[in-house]
Write a protein that holds these residues in place. Structure first.
Motif, PDB file in Angstrom:
ATOM      1  N   MET A   1      14.853   0.563   2.009  1.00 23.08           N
ATOM      2  CA  MET A   1      13.929   0.850   3.119  1.00 23.08           C
ATOM      3  C   MET A   1      12.932   1.945   2.707  1.00 23.08           C
ATOM      4  SD  MET A   1      13.750  -0.403   6.198  1.00 23.08           S
ATOM      5  CE  MET A   1      13.551  -2.007   5.538  1.00 23.08           C
ATOM      6  N   PRO A   2      11.675   1.775   3.039  1.00 23.88           N
ATOM      7  CA  PRO A   2      10.715   2.827   2.672  1.00 23.88           C
ATOM      8  C   PRO A   2      10.958   4.081   3.499  1.00 23.88           C
ATOM      9  CG  PRO A   2       9.669   1.173   4.056  1.00 23.88           C
ATOM     10  CD  PRO A   2      11.058   0.700   3.807  1.00 23.88           C
ATOM     11  N   SER A   3      10.755   5.248   2.896  1.00 27.46           N
ATOM     12  CA  SER A   3      10.967   6.499   3.635  1.00 27.46           C
ATOM     13  C   SER A   3       9.692   6.894   4.363  1.00 27.46           C
ATOM     14  CB  SER A   3      11.337   7.591   2.655  1.00 27.46           C
ATOM     15  OG  SER A   3      10.223   7.843   1.814  1.00 27.46           O
ATOM     16  N   GLY A   4       8.603   6.195   4.092  1.00 28.71           N
ATOM     17  CA  GLY A   4       7.305   6.585   4.646  1.00 28.71           C
ATOM     18  C   GLY A   4       6.519   7.455   3.678  1.00 28.71           C
ATOM     19  N   THR A   5       7.185   7.899   2.592  1.00 35.72           N
ATOM     20  CA  THR A   5       6.508   8.805   1.652  1.00 35.72           C
ATOM     21  C   THR A   5       5.334   8.108   0.960  1.00 35.72           C
ATOM     22  OG1 THR A   5       8.669   9.773   1.276  1.00 35.72           O
ATOM     23  CG2 THR A   5       6.933  10.420  -0.249  1.00 35.72           C
ATOM     24  N   ALA A   6       5.540   6.865   0.532  1.00 39.45           N
ATOM     25  CA  ALA A   6       4.464   6.168  -0.187  1.00 39.45           C
ATOM     26  C   ALA A   6       3.281   5.911   0.745  1.00 39.45           C
ATOM     27  CB  ALA A   6       4.979   4.849  -0.762  1.00 39.45           C
ATOM     28  N   ARG A   7       3.562   5.494   1.951  1.00 36.39           N
ATOM     29  CA  ARG A   7       2.473   5.229   2.913  1.00 36.39           C
ATOM     30  C   ARG A   7       1.704   6.528   3.196  1.00 36.39           C
ATOM     31  NH1 ARG A   7      -1.485   2.504   4.191  1.00 36.39           N
ATOM     32  NH2 ARG A   7      -0.348   0.568   4.213  1.00 36.39           N
ATOM     33  N   ARG A   8       2.457   7.629   3.379  1.00 40.97           N
ATOM     34  CA  ARG A   8       1.793   8.917   3.638  1.00 40.97           C
ATOM     35  C   ARG A   8       0.930   9.318   2.451  1.00 40.97           C
ATOM     36  NH1 ARG A   8       6.377  10.461   5.968  1.00 40.97           N
ATOM     37  NH2 ARG A   8       7.186  11.459   4.080  1.00 40.97           N
ATOM     38  N   TYR A   9       1.517   9.184   1.253  1.00 40.29           N
ATOM     39  CA  TYR A   9       0.764   9.540   0.041  1.00 40.29           C
ATOM     40  C   TYR A   9      -0.521   8.711  -0.036  1.00 40.29           C
ATOM     41  CZ  TYR A   9      -0.901   9.403  -4.695  1.00 40.29           C
ATOM     42  OH  TYR A   9      -1.745   9.438  -5.776  1.00 40.29           O
ATOM     43  N   HIS A  10      -0.366   7.411   0.171  1.00 40.37           N
ATOM     44  CA  HIS A  10      -1.524   6.517   0.033  1.00 40.37           C
ATOM     45  C   HIS A  10      -2.636   6.940   1.009  1.00 40.37           C
ATOM     46  CE1 HIS A  10      -3.502   2.852  -1.254  1.00 40.37           C
ATOM     47  NE2 HIS A  10      -3.812   2.623   0.012  1.00 40.37           N
ATOM     48  N   ASP A  11      -2.241   7.177   2.263  1.00 40.66           N
ATOM     49  CA  ASP A  11      -3.249   7.515   3.274  1.00 40.66           C
ATOM     50  C   ASP A  11      -3.894   8.879   3.004  1.00 40.66           C
ATOM     51  OD1 ASP A  11      -2.770   5.114   4.447  1.00 40.66           O
ATOM     52  OD2 ASP A  11      -1.453   5.897   6.024  1.00 40.66           O
ATOM     53  N   ARG A  12      -3.110   9.778   2.426  1.00 36.30           N
ATOM     54  CA  ARG A  12      -3.668  11.114   2.177  1.00 36.30           C
ATOM     55  C   ARG A  12      -4.505  11.182   0.906  1.00 36.30           C
ATOM     56  NH1 ARG A  12       0.758  15.678   3.143  1.00 36.30           N
ATOM     57  NH2 ARG A  12      -0.963  16.912   2.343  1.00 36.30           N
ATOM     58  N   THR A  13      -4.484  10.145   0.104  1.00 36.28           N
ATOM     59  CA  THR A  13      -5.273  10.182  -1.138  1.00 36.28           C
ATOM     60  C   THR A  13      -6.353   9.098  -1.158  1.00 36.28           C
ATOM     61  OG1 THR A  13      -3.635   8.778  -2.259  1.00 36.28           O
ATOM     62  CG2 THR A  13      -3.384  11.166  -2.521  1.00 36.28           C
ATOM     63  N   THR A  14      -6.726   8.601   0.019  1.00 33.30           N
ATOM     64  CA  THR A  14      -7.802   7.604   0.046  1.00 33.30           C
ATOM     65  C   THR A  14      -9.144   8.307  -0.175  1.00 33.30           C
ATOM     66  OG1 THR A  14      -7.967   7.820   2.431  1.00 33.30           O
ATOM     67  CG2 THR A  14      -6.669   5.992   1.615  1.00 33.30           C
ATOM     68  N   HIS A  15     -10.068   7.567  -0.770  1.00 34.61           N
ATOM     69  CA  HIS A  15     -11.457   8.042  -0.879  1.00 34.61           C
ATOM     70  C   HIS A  15     -12.246   7.476   0.290  1.00 34.61           C
ATOM     71  CE1 HIS A  15     -11.433  10.030  -4.651  1.00 34.61           C
ATOM     72  NE2 HIS A  15     -11.497   8.978  -5.436  1.00 34.61           N
ATOM     73  N   SER A  16     -13.090   8.319   0.880  1.00 32.52           N
ATOM     74  CA  SER A  16     -14.047   7.846   1.882  1.00 32.52           C
ATOM     75  C   SER A  16     -15.356   8.583   1.604  1.00 32.52           C
ATOM     76  CB  SER A  16     -13.558   8.179   3.291  1.00 32.52           C
ATOM     77  OG  SER A  16     -13.562   9.586   3.454  1.00 32.52           O
ATOM     78  N   PRO A  17     -16.470   8.094   2.147  1.00 30.98           N
ATOM     79  CA  PRO A  17     -17.719   8.827   1.920  1.00 30.98           C
ATOM     80  C   PRO A  17     -17.587  10.287   2.372  1.00 30.98           C
ATOM     81  CG  PRO A  17     -18.173   6.664   2.847  1.00 30.98           C
ATOM     82  CD  PRO A  17     -16.682   6.820   2.855  1.00 30.98           C
ATOM     83  N   GLU A  18     -16.855  10.517   3.463  1.00 29.14           N
ATOM     84  CA  GLU A  18     -16.694  11.895   3.957  1.00 29.14           C
ATOM     85  C   GLU A  18     -15.859  12.717   2.982  1.00 29.14           C
ATOM     86  OE1 GLU A  18     -15.545   9.134   5.944  1.00 29.14           O
ATOM     87  OE2 GLU A  18     -17.669   8.964   6.421  1.00 29.14           O
ATOM     88  N   SER A  19     -14.710  12.146   2.529  1.00 29.52           N
ATOM     89  CA  SER A  19     -13.821  12.931   1.652  1.00 29.52           C
ATOM     90  C   SER A  19     -14.532  13.282   0.352  1.00 29.52           C
ATOM     91  CB  SER A  19     -12.523  12.178   1.372  1.00 29.52           C
ATOM     92  OG  SER A  19     -12.746  11.124   0.462  1.00 29.52           O
ATOM     93  N   VAL A  20     -15.324  12.357  -0.159  1.00 23.28           N
ATOM     94  CA  VAL A  20     -16.025  12.626  -1.417  1.00 23.28           C
ATOM     95  C   VAL A  20     -17.096  13.700  -1.205  1.00 23.28           C
ATOM     96  CG1 VAL A  20     -17.617  11.594  -3.107  1.00 23.28           C
ATOM     97  CG2 VAL A  20     -15.519  10.394  -2.463  1.00 23.28           C
ATOM     98  N   ARG A  21     -17.795  13.619  -0.065  1.00 16.66           N
ATOM     99  CA  ARG A  21     -18.890  14.578   0.161  1.00 16.66           C
ATOM    100  C   ARG A  21     -18.369  15.969   0.514  1.00 16.66           C
ATOM    101  NH1 ARG A  21     -21.205   9.605   1.570  1.00 16.66           N
ATOM    102  NH2 ARG A  21     -22.843   9.213   0.091  1.00 16.66           N
ATOM    103  N   THR A  22     -17.181  16.049   1.077  1.00 15.72           N
ATOM    104  CA  THR A  22     -16.687  17.372   1.496  1.00 15.72           C
ATOM    105  C   THR A  22     -15.678  17.953   0.504  1.00 15.72           C
ATOM    106  OG1 THR A  22     -14.964  16.309   2.813  1.00 15.72           O
ATOM    107  CG2 THR A  22     -17.005  16.908   3.977  1.00 15.72           C
TER     108      THR A  22
END
Ligand SMILES: Cc1cc2nc3c(=O)[nH]c(=O)nc-3n(C[C@H](O)[C@H](O)[C@H](O)COP(=O)(O)O)c2cc1C
Length: 513
Positions: A1-22
């Motif tokens: 069963m997933p612990s949620g760690t991978a999903r959390r990691y994935h969501d916290r390391t996504t690139h978006s135009p905002e994340s790149v600009r800030t």
């Protein structure tokens, strides 16, 4: 069963135009990690430099298995997957030693070790490869295959001639890419594996990838510091013989090596995910493999319009060794079209099965086609079952494609761009957090194979990073329930339609000193 760690990691390391600009991250060149791990107290043993040029056609079917493994075979496998293939000097005095396989930011965090048992010309033992001087250094003497077989819960490891162990040194990549670098460990070990599998197949070594093993035991065997470096994949090679004798005791080893840099930054998010996705015992390894056997596969059934692709080429007319020696990421694509056969061959090659401990097909290949003869520009999904493209939306999409690829012109100028997407939550449901490693690795191997198929046919490729959520939204609603994993662009170089290559070419028998 997933612990949620991978999903959390994935969501916290996504690139978006905002994340790149800030982002406030800047590169601290004073602490850029050294690209080679050099053990300071172990004698170096030079690998043969008169290499097998691996002249077999780059797109040929695997040679029959069973060929003995010699030191020369091992040298060819190591050179064409992890060796230094060309040097480039930059204004201001910098120099980069480029390797056989592409790597995010040319940072080369993947290290290669060899557990040799029945390798002619090499005493049994555990070795580390230094690609810088193309040498092996022995970390342990004696045959360790049996210990490795126990850690991998796979008796065949003790019978195959040798196992290559791929690890990654986190800081080499996180120096530039911070916590997102965890994804890169698998993309880059995947591109290296693409070369290794191709060369291993061509040399009759029947390479087989193991993604599951007791992480702590393999790290301990290698004597690496698990806070900084971790084993990612094992590859068994060569004919099966009598099983290696049991290993009674394995001392702790911690051979000193040159510091990579004077300072380094820890990224706990990355270490947490690696720990959460680790397997604790041989029983856990077996159970994990069994659990995943019934796991999700990328959905193939939809009702879109199918555009059939011609049969892939069976031969490129260029040797595999030469293809790897000439490879180099395309830095600027012209807008010239690929033929449908060229694209078909790249897609067919990218998705060939991998001999491994886990099934593949966890990742879907979506595409933006900008210029392919006989295929109208538009967005598609590749249907492996039918070897066809299914239309997602029609139209000229160069501008959109460049934007999705973090606004890099390469994504718009390429003839076709492959977006690897995976039903991540389903994969994590079946494989737990370790499924995160699997999808990134599968995409890395497929991307690496697309590179090889491109260069074999005389055009170019480049891995690309991307705006995660925008990619999924772009392919919606078809891509519902999926996450963006990796991108590879294909096309002809702006430099006259030929591959973009370095300077030290044409003599694959001699790696640079
Ligand atoms: C997984 C992966 C991701 C990459 N992402 C990018 C990218 O976003 N932009 C880019 O210009 N090159 C990208 N590259 C190309 C690398 O910069 C290139 O592989 C590296 O500089 C080594 O050069 P070479 O491939 O010519 O040997 C990527 C390569 C890989 C393997």
């Amino acid at each position: 069963m997933p612990s949620g760690t991978a999903r959390r990691y994935h969501d916290r390391t996504t690139h978006s135009p905002e994340s790149v600009r800030t982002s406030a991250h800047t590169l601290d060149w004073d602490v850029k990690p050294f690209p080679f791990k050099v053990y300071t107290e172990l004698p170096a043993r030079a690998l043969p430099r008169e290499l097998d040029p691996v002249a077999a056609d780059a797109l040929a079917a695997p040679a029959p298995a069973g060929t003995r493994t010699s030191l020369e075979t091992l040298a060819a496998l190591l050179y064409y997957s992890a060796g230094v293939t060309r040097k480039k000097a930059y204004p201001g005095g910098g120099e980069v030693l480029f390797r056989a396989a592409p790597s995010t930011g040319a940072l080369y965090q993947t290290e290669v070790y060899v557990a040799a048992g029945e390798v002619e010309g090499l005493e049994p033992g555990l070795y580390h490869l230094c690609p810088g001087d193309f040498t092996l250094r022995r970390l342990r003497s004696g045959d360790v295959r049996q210990a490795l077989a126990v850690a991998a819960a796979d008796a065949s490891v003790a019978r195959r001639a040798a196992t290559l162990l791929l690890t990654a040194i986190y800081w080499r990549n996180t120096w530039k890419y911070q916590a997102r670098g965890y994804r890169h460990l698998f993309w880059d070990s995947g591109t290296l594996l693409a070369n290794l599998l191709a060369v291993g197949d061509a040399l009759g070594q029947a390479p087989r990838v193991l993604t599951s093993f007791v992480d702590a035991d393999v790290n301990r065997l290698l004597g690496i510091d698990p806070a900084r470096e971790a084993a990612l994949e094992l590859v068994t090679l060569g004919p099966e013989g009598a099983p290696a004798p049991p290993v009674t005791t394995l001392d702790e080893i911690r051979h000193p090596y040159m510091p990579l840099s004077s300072d380094e930054v820890d990224y706990p998010l990355l270490r947490e995910l690696h720990a959460a996705s680790s397997l604790e015992s041989p029983l856990a390894v077996t159970a994990w493999r069994r659990g995943g056997a019934t796991g999700p596969r990328a959905a193939e059934v939809t009702s879109g319009v199918l555009v059939p692709l011609p049969a892939p080429r069976a031969a490129a007319g260029r040797g595999l060794g030469e293809t790897i020696q000439r490879r180099g990421s395309t830095r600027q694509f012209g807008h010239e079209a690929l033929t449908a056969v060229e694209l078909s061959t790249a897609l067919g090659w990218a998705t060939r099965p991998v001999a491994a401990d886990v099934p593949q097909g966890l990742v879907d290949l979506y595409l933006i086609v900008n210029a392919v003869e006989g295929v109208a520009p538009g967005a598609y999904v590749y249907r492996r079952d039918a070897h066809a493209l299914e239309l997602v939306k029609a139209g000229e999409l160069r501008r959109e494609s460049a934007y999705l690829c973090l606004e890099q012109p390469l994504g718009g100028d390429a003839a076709a761009v492959i977006y690897f997407l995976a039903p991540l939550d389903d994969v994590l449901g079946a494989f737990g957090d370790r499924g995160y490693r699997l999808v990134n690795l599968e995409a890395g191997i497929a991307g690496g194979r697309a590179y090889l198929a491109a260069y074999a046919q005389g055009f170019g490729a480049s891995g690309l990073t991307f705006y995660d959520r925008l990619v999924v939204e772009f392919f919606a609603p078809h891509a519902a329930g999926r996450d963006a994993i990796f991108v590879t662009a294909l096309g002809r170089s702006a430099a006259g339609g030929r591959v973009t290559i370095g300077t030290t070419l044409g003599r694959p028998r001699r790696p640079p000193a």
